[in-house]
Write an enzyme that holds these catalytic residues in place. Sequence first.
Site, short mmCIF file in Angstrom:
data_model
loop_
_atom_site.label_atom_id
_atom_site.label_comp_id
_atom_site.label_asym_id
_atom_site.label_seq_id
_atom_site.Cartn_x
_atom_site.Cartn_y
_atom_site.Cartn_z
N SER A 1 -4.69 -2.92 -2.30
CA SER A 1 -4.17 -2.04 -1.34
C SER A 1 -3.97 -0.58 -2.00
O SER A 1 -4.03 0.45 -1.43
CB SER A 1 -3.04 -2.47 -0.83
OG SER A 1 -2.09 -2.82 -1.30
N ASP B 1 7.60 2.20 -0.17
CA ASP B 1 7.91 0.90 0.48
C ASP B 1 8.43 -0.04 -0.38
O ASP B 1 8.68 -1.17 -0.10
CB ASP B 1 6.95 0.44 1.44
CG ASP B 1 5.71 0.00 0.66
OD1 ASP B 1 5.70 0.08 -0.59
OD2 ASP B 1 4.49 -0.43 1.33
N HIS C 1 4.00 0.00 -2.73
CA HIS C 1 2.98 1.03 -2.74
C HIS C 1 3.46 2.16 -3.11
O HIS C 1 4.47 2.72 -2.89
CB HIS C 1 2.12 1.20 -1.23
CG HIS C 1 1.70 -0.19 -0.85
ND1 HIS C 1 2.44 -1.17 0.15
CD2 HIS C 1 0.54 -0.80 -0.99
CE1 HIS C 1 1.63 -2.21 0.37
NE2 HIS C 1 0.46 -2.11 -0.47
#
Length: 245
Positions: A22, A196, A199
């Site tokens: 991600s 967060d 990330h």
Amino acid sequence: MAEKAVKSTVSNWPKAILFGDSLTQFSFSADGCWGAKVTDYLQRKCDVFNRGFSGYNSRWNKIILPKLVTQADAESIAFVTIFLGANDSVDKSLNPQQHVPLEEYKQNLIDMVDYLQSIGVKRNLVILITPPACDEEAWALDCKLKERPTPPSKVNSITKRYAEACVEAAQVCGTEIVDLYTCMMKQEDWKSCLNDGLHLATRGSLLLFDLLQPILDKLTSELPIIYNLWSEVDSENPNATLDKW
């Protein structure tokens, strides 16, 4: 008579492939903008392809890499980034689906580099990036607020070990390395590099781009700007300039 079809040359431009989880998939987002920064920096030198897969670990990425980068691609590759470890390093007892043991993670990185080398991508064109540091408390809160399917399973001290293994893999393979974890931990208020707890926030993305930039300069210094600058085009006879490409 219909004009003869001309084969597109778009795919013949040099290719930069950003491969990972991600942290790569989101690299064109407002916060995780390091991929967009790379693309902007290399405009008209090469095409940048985002091949990030949210939630994936090195075990799964190792399986799909040969499906994404083939020998037919190798000749035109300017560089490949491999940015993995954030998911591999989760606590096995809390998240066995994504966890990959430390030694397997390191070997998976080595195997991926070996695969790329086997199809013709030189080792010095591969850039390994360590997983970033994690803010355990912020990630736990984010997991709770978003009702994630797995419990918060990130531990920064464990992530450090995976970052070290990534550096070791780069040393074994002879690739470029960006030790994002160590550089983050040296930052004042390093937690602000994350949005967060896991990330990258804009600050973290800019830090990563700054670390990548000297490597990109080295690997792309001989790539020309594709098509002449507008000031170089013969306005009376543009074909004389542009048909050379």
